[in-house]
Design an enzyme around this catalytic site. Sequence first.
Site, PDB file in Angstrom:
ATOM      1  N   SER A 146     -15.706   4.856   5.073  1.00  0.00           N
ATOM      2  CA  SER A 146     -14.250   4.849   5.177  1.00  0.00           C
ATOM      3  C   SER A 146     -13.843   3.608   5.971  1.00  0.00           C
ATOM      4  CB  SER A 146     -13.792   6.122   5.894  1.00  0.00           C
ATOM      5  OG  SER A 146     -12.395   6.100   6.086  1.00  0.00           O
TER       6      SER A 146
ATOM      7  N   LYS B 156      -8.465   2.875   3.564  1.00  0.00           N
ATOM      8  CA  LYS B 156      -7.269   3.524   4.084  1.00  0.00           C
ATOM      9  C   LYS B 156      -6.066   2.699   3.626  1.00  0.00           C
ATOM     10  CE  LYS B 156      -8.947   6.883   6.711  1.00  0.00           C
ATOM     11  NZ  LYS B 156      -8.583   8.307   6.505  1.00  0.00           N
TER      12      LYS B 156
ATOM     13  N   ASP C  93      -7.399   6.386   0.605  1.00  0.00           N
ATOM     14  CA  ASP C  93      -6.966   7.557   1.388  1.00  0.00           C
ATOM     15  C   ASP C  93      -5.675   7.194   2.107  1.00  0.00           C
ATOM     16  OD1 ASP C  93      -6.643   9.807   2.949  1.00  0.00           O
ATOM     17  OD2 ASP C  93      -8.534   9.585   4.048  1.00  0.00           O
TER      18      ASP C  93
ATOM     19  N   GLU D 102      -6.747   9.960  -2.196  1.00  0.00           N
ATOM     20  CA  GLU D 102      -6.865  11.102  -1.287  1.00  0.00           C
ATOM     21  C   GLU D 102      -5.564  11.312  -0.527  1.00  0.00           C
ATOM     22  OE1 GLU D 102     -10.196  10.467   1.295  1.00  0.00           O
ATOM     23  OE2 GLU D 102      -9.688  12.131   2.642  1.00  0.00           O
TER      24      GLU D 102
ATOM     25  N   LYS E 256     -14.109  19.213   4.620  1.00  0.00           N
ATOM     26  CA  LYS E 256     -14.460  18.971   6.023  1.00  0.00           C
ATOM     27  C   LYS E 256     -14.596  20.341   6.665  1.00  0.00           C
ATOM     28  CE  LYS E 256     -11.851  14.660   6.551  1.00  0.00           C
ATOM     29  NZ  LYS E 256     -10.612  14.070   7.104  1.00  0.00           N
TER      30      LYS E 256
END
Length: 370
Positions: free
Chosen positions: A136, A164, A190, A215, A264
Amino acid sequence: MRLEAVELRVVELPLVSPFRTSFGTELVKECVVLRAVTDAGEGWGECVAMADPFYSSEFLTGAAEVLRRWLAPAVFAAGDGLTAEAVGPLTAPVKEHRMAKAALEMAVLDAELRAAGVSLAAHLGATETWIPSGVSVGIQPSIAALVDVVDGYLADGYRRIKLKIEPGFDVDAVRAVREHIGPDVPLQVDANTAYTVADADHLAGLDELDLLLIEQPLAEDDVAGHVELAKRLRTPVCLDESILSAAGAVDAIDRGACSVVNIKAGRVGGYLEAVRVHDACRDRGVPVWCGGMVETGLGRAANAALAALPGFTLPGDTSGSDRFFTTDLTEPLVLRDGGLDVPTGPGLGVTPLPDRLEEFTVHTEWLRPS
Ligand code: OSB
Ligand code: MG
């Protein structure tokens, strides 16, 4: 088994570089670490609640308080015959606070599995001994800086890149990365809830960039918005913040809000519920992948075990320890061939190194039955 005491620590680990998302910038990792002391031995848990309630409503000092006032007492009260399976039902009278519950269940489960000599991976139903890892990548000061950072992770061997994004740092940045890395590197984005459904046409600009998924583009409670967005994008919609349980995952999938799920364990209340999310998605043919919360080696080892279940068909945010830390709390998880070996030792397969734990602890207290 009987829970005799819980050591609650707050630890702070320096990050190798700032990690910026649409909801803030992390400079250090701060979290609660639990040591469950039972009559059968010890176990370790990590709480993924962050310092501030910007990813979800949970936050570090709130999690510590709910653990000390309600969750640990509820599990102490069970007395003999405690199992990890029972922690969820015992703590169910407390509404929400899933990350705090997950940490206590993780510590009790680790103790139980260490006593039995069984690895977490085997207990959860893992079918793989090695898992591919994605990484990420935080929002960078410029597109040029982003391309450089991505190059570094590809050189490390990561099998999938997640960028991101936020309004003002999205389609152009992702296009630049796609052009730089070529068509064959798996790429996804994301947004951490940074958009509204009014941004649908703009986000459709991502469709030509051949992304695995987008996401959590919209607010966590905007199921209808995700349904609408999913119809208007070719890029598959994946949910993170919105999915809080197996039942919630089924609902989101059945309503057409997502076609991929990020799992998660902390967000859904523990590794046992995470397996139930996995099972529900697998029954419905929905691919899942293992998300990350910048875990220390404790949570990182547990995530590697979870990600070894058969429904985890996409690479997870299961990076090596050195993605975030020069020095981890445990022996580091090290990337091998772009992935992680699934820990095989009893329980989590890792423990905090005593001198590291002392070095990084900023607060310690003991919780005991009253
Ligand atoms: O949304 O997946 C997220 C980190 C903290 C909070 C939320 C998220 C993230 C990440 C990092 O993307 C994942 C990791 O631990 O590698
Ligand atoms: Mg996410």
